[in-house]
Design a protein around this motif. Structure first.
Motif, PDB file in Angstrom:
ATOM      1  N   LEU A   4       0.850  -1.178   0.000  1.00 55.28           N
ATOM      2  CA  LEU A   4       0.000   0.000   0.000  1.00 55.28           C
ATOM      3  C   LEU A   4       0.888   1.230   0.000  1.00 55.28           C
ATOM      4  CD1 LEU A   4      -2.745   1.484   0.441  1.00 55.28           C
ATOM      5  CD2 LEU A   4      -2.324   1.210   2.900  1.00 55.28           C
ATOM      6  N   GLY A   5       0.656   2.117  -0.946  1.00 56.35           N
ATOM      7  CA  GLY A   5       1.388   3.377  -1.004  1.00 56.35           C
ATOM      8  C   GLY A   5       0.426   4.530  -0.826  1.00 56.35           C
ATOM      9  N   MET A   6       0.836   5.523  -0.064  1.00 57.85           N
ATOM     10  CA  MET A   6      -0.012   6.688   0.184  1.00 57.85           C
ATOM     11  C   MET A   6       0.764   7.961  -0.118  1.00 57.85           C
ATOM     12  SD  MET A   6      -1.418   5.228   3.784  1.00 57.85           S
ATOM     13  CE  MET A   6       0.216   4.568   4.121  1.00 57.85           C
ATOM     14  N   ILE A   7       0.095   8.873  -0.800  1.00 62.10           N
ATOM     15  CA  ILE A   7       0.699  10.168  -1.127  1.00 62.10           C
ATOM     16  C   ILE A   7      -0.309  11.232  -0.725  1.00 62.10           C
ATOM     17  CG2 ILE A   7       1.696  11.611  -2.940  1.00 62.10           C
ATOM     18  CD1 ILE A   7       1.648   8.641  -4.445  1.00 62.10           C
ATOM     19  N   GLU A   8       0.144  12.214   0.042  1.00 61.67           N
ATOM     20  CA  GLU A   8      -0.743  13.263   0.517  1.00 61.67           C
ATOM     21  C   GLU A   8      -0.295  14.600  -0.049  1.00 61.67           C
ATOM     22  OE1 GLU A   8      -2.974  12.911   4.423  1.00 61.67           O
ATOM     23  OE2 GLU A   8      -1.220  14.117   4.933  1.00 61.67           O
ATOM     24  N   MET A  12      -6.349  19.081  -5.131  1.00 55.48           N
ATOM     25  CA  MET A  12      -6.625  17.976  -6.048  1.00 55.48           C
ATOM     26  C   MET A  12      -5.633  17.922  -7.209  1.00 55.48           C
ATOM     27  SD  MET A  12      -8.503  15.358  -6.547  1.00 55.48           S
ATOM     28  CE  MET A  12     -10.021  15.468  -5.651  1.00 55.48           C
ATOM     29  N   VAL A  13      -5.109  19.053  -7.630  1.00 61.91           N
ATOM     30  CA  VAL A  13      -4.159  19.068  -8.759  1.00 61.91           C
ATOM     31  C   VAL A  13      -2.945  18.198  -8.445  1.00 61.91           C
ATOM     32  CG1 VAL A  13      -2.617  20.508 -10.140  1.00 61.91           C
ATOM     33  CG2 VAL A  13      -4.924  21.303  -9.619  1.00 61.91           C
ATOM     34  N   GLY A  14      -2.397  18.371  -7.270  1.00 60.28           N
ATOM     35  CA  GLY A  14      -1.247  17.569  -6.863  1.00 60.28           C
ATOM     36  C   GLY A  14      -1.586  16.092  -6.773  1.00 60.28           C
ATOM     37  N   ALA A  15      -2.778  15.785  -6.279  1.00 59.16           N
ATOM     38  CA  ALA A  15      -3.201  14.385  -6.165  1.00 59.16           C
ATOM     39  C   ALA A  15      -3.334  13.744  -7.534  1.00 59.16           C
ATOM     40  CB  ALA A  15      -4.521  14.296  -5.402  1.00 59.16           C
ATOM     41  N   ILE A  16      -3.897  14.471  -8.480  1.00 61.58           N
ATOM     42  CA  ILE A  16      -4.037  13.947  -9.843  1.00 61.58           C
ATOM     43  C   ILE A  16      -2.665  13.747 -10.470  1.00 61.58           C
ATOM     44  CG2 ILE A  16      -4.868  14.507 -12.165  1.00 61.58           C
ATOM     45  CD1 ILE A  16      -7.284  15.871 -10.745  1.00 61.58           C
ATOM     46  N   GLU A  17      -1.777  14.696 -10.270  1.00 61.15           N
ATOM     47  CA  GLU A  17      -0.408  14.564 -10.785  1.00 61.15           C
ATOM     48  C   GLU A  17       0.269  13.343 -10.171  1.00 61.15           C
ATOM     49  OE1 GLU A  17       3.235  15.601 -12.813  1.00 61.15           O
ATOM     50  OE2 GLU A  17       1.117  15.998 -13.145  1.00 61.15           O
ATOM     51  N   ALA A  18       0.092  13.146  -8.876  1.00 60.84           N
ATOM     52  CA  ALA A  18       0.698  12.002  -8.194  1.00 60.84           C
ATOM     53  C   ALA A  18       0.195  10.684  -8.768  1.00 60.84           C
ATOM     54  CB  ALA A  18       0.405  12.067  -6.692  1.00 60.84           C
ATOM     55  N   GLY A  38      -9.335  21.149   4.879  1.00 63.47           N
ATOM     56  CA  GLY A  38      -8.216  22.033   4.603  1.00 63.47           C
ATOM     57  C   GLY A  38      -7.606  21.833   3.228  1.00 63.47           C
ATOM     58  N   GLY A  39      -8.309  21.136   2.351  1.00 63.72           N
ATOM     59  CA  GLY A  39      -7.809  20.931   0.989  1.00 63.72           C
ATOM     60  C   GLY A  39      -6.770  19.845   0.856  1.00 63.72           C
ATOM     61  N   ILE A  40      -6.588  19.051   1.880  1.00 61.67           N
ATOM     62  CA  ILE A  40      -5.604  17.970   1.812  1.00 61.67           C
ATOM     63  C   ILE A  40      -6.254  16.752   1.153  1.00 61.67           C
ATOM     64  CG2 ILE A  40      -4.147  16.407   3.154  1.00 61.67           C
ATOM     65  CD1 ILE A  40      -3.940  18.674   5.240  1.00 61.67           C
ATOM     66  N   VAL A  41      -5.526  16.145   0.227  1.00 59.32           N
ATOM     67  CA  VAL A  41      -6.010  14.967  -0.492  1.00 59.32           C
ATOM     68  C   VAL A  41      -4.986  13.853  -0.330  1.00 59.32           C
ATOM     69  CG1 VAL A  41      -6.768  14.038  -2.708  1.00 59.32           C
ATOM     70  CG2 VAL A  41      -7.110  16.461  -2.203  1.00 59.32           C
ATOM     71  N   LYS A  65       7.802  19.096  -6.911  1.00 61.25           N
ATOM     72  CA  LYS A  65       8.065  20.138  -7.913  1.00 61.25           C
ATOM     73  C   LYS A  65       6.894  21.106  -8.016  1.00 61.25           C
ATOM     74  CE  LYS A  65      11.204  17.451 -10.776  1.00 61.25           C
ATOM     75  NZ  LYS A  65      11.391  16.735 -12.058  1.00 61.25           N
ATOM     76  N   LEU A  66       5.672  20.609  -7.786  1.00 61.74           N
ATOM     77  CA  LEU A  66       4.498  21.485  -7.811  1.00 61.74           C
ATOM     78  C   LEU A  66       4.370  22.315  -6.533  1.00 61.74           C
ATOM     79  CD1 LEU A  66       1.732  19.119  -9.283  1.00 61.74           C
ATOM     80  CD2 LEU A  66       2.881  21.022 -10.426  1.00 61.74           C
ATOM     81  N   GLY A  67       5.096  21.915  -5.499  1.00 66.41           N
ATOM     82  CA  GLY A  67       5.050  22.638  -4.239  1.00 66.41           C
ATOM     83  C   GLY A  67       3.839  22.321  -3.378  1.00 66.41           C
ATOM     84  N   VAL A  68       3.231  21.135  -3.589  1.00 64.91           N
ATOM     85  CA  VAL A  68       2.032  20.782  -2.824  1.00 64.91           C
ATOM     86  C   VAL A  68       2.203  19.470  -2.048  1.00 64.91           C
ATOM     87  CG1 VAL A  68       0.449  22.066  -4.298  1.00 64.91           C
ATOM     88  CG2 VAL A  68       0.980  19.692  -4.851  1.00 64.91           C
ATOM     89  N   TYR A  69       3.427  19.027  -1.889  1.00 69.45           N
ATOM     90  CA  TYR A  69       3.698  17.763  -1.206  1.00 69.45           C
ATOM     91  C   TYR A  69       3.460  17.893   0.293  1.00 69.45           C
ATOM     92  CZ  TYR A  69       6.391  13.837   0.690  1.00 69.45           C
ATOM     93  OH  TYR A  69       6.781  12.708   1.372  1.00 69.45           O
ATOM     94  N   MET A  70       2.727  16.922   0.854  1.00 70.43           N
ATOM     95  CA  MET A  70       2.482  16.898   2.297  1.00 70.43           C
ATOM     96  C   MET A  70       3.178  15.707   2.954  1.00 70.43           C
ATOM     97  SD  MET A  70       0.517  19.508   3.077  1.00 70.43           S
ATOM     98  CE  MET A  70      -0.171  19.070   4.641  1.00 70.43           C
ATOM     99  N   GLY A  71       3.139  14.555   2.295  1.00 69.42           N
ATOM    100  CA  GLY A  71       3.762  13.373   2.873  1.00 69.42           C
ATOM    101  C   GLY A  71       3.490  12.143   2.024  1.00 69.42           C
ATOM    102  N   SER A  72       4.261  11.095   2.272  1.00 73.95           N
ATOM    103  CA  SER A  72       4.041   9.830   1.564  1.00 73.95           C
ATOM    104  C   SER A  72       4.582   8.693   2.429  1.00 73.95           C
ATOM    105  CB  SER A  72       4.734   9.840   0.199  1.00 73.95           C
ATOM    106  OG  SER A  72       6.129  10.035   0.355  1.00 73.95           O
TER     107      SER A  72
END
Length: 131
Positions: A4-8, A12-18, A38-41, A65-72
């Motif tokens: 299982l891999g998780m990317i936060e 939504m733009v960052g999530a779609i890119e991920a 809070g807009g976290i996906v 690179k998009l500047g929207v990384y929260m964690g993985s």
């Protein structure tokens, strides 16, 4: 058992890119996505351990690179209980009731609009004949 891999991300733009990068990088599948306050996906991907690790690493770099990384994070072989938690999608009854109420109101508005459109031409014809 699959990994299982998780990317936060923030937004939504960052999530779609991920997801796009992860799926193009390795043979993985998207399990789910969660919209958090809070807009976290958070997006969840599954596949073989090696594929998920590579996919999450590539997606993480793209989102940074998009500047929207929260964690993985990658869990190599999660217990079945982890999947049970993730796959439960219970909708609170208040949300269901609110959606039903919105649908009913929308139907009423549509019916009123249809009635108004049918009545207006008749009223216009009567106005012309009275003059």
């Amino acid at each position: 058992m699959k990994a299982l891999g998780m990317i936060e991300t923030r937004g939504m733009v960052g999530a779609i890119e991920a997801v796009d990068v992860a799926c193009k990088t390795a043979d993985v599948e998207v399990l789910n996505r969660h919209l958090i306050k809070g807009g976290i996906v958070t997006v969840e991907i599954v596949g073989d351990v090696g594929a998920v690790k590579v996919a999450v690493e590539a997606a993480t770099e793209a989102v940074k690179k998009l500047g929207v990384y929260m964690g993985s994070h990658v869990i190599p072989r999660p217990t079945e209980e982890v999947y049970n938690i993730l796959e439960k999608k219970e909708v609170p009854t208040e949300v269901i009731e609110e959606k039903e109420m919105i649908v009913e109101l929308a139907e009423e508005v549509i019916i009123e609009d249809m009635v108004d459109e049918e009545v207006k031409p008749v009223v216009n014809r009567r106005d012309k004949t009275k003059k």
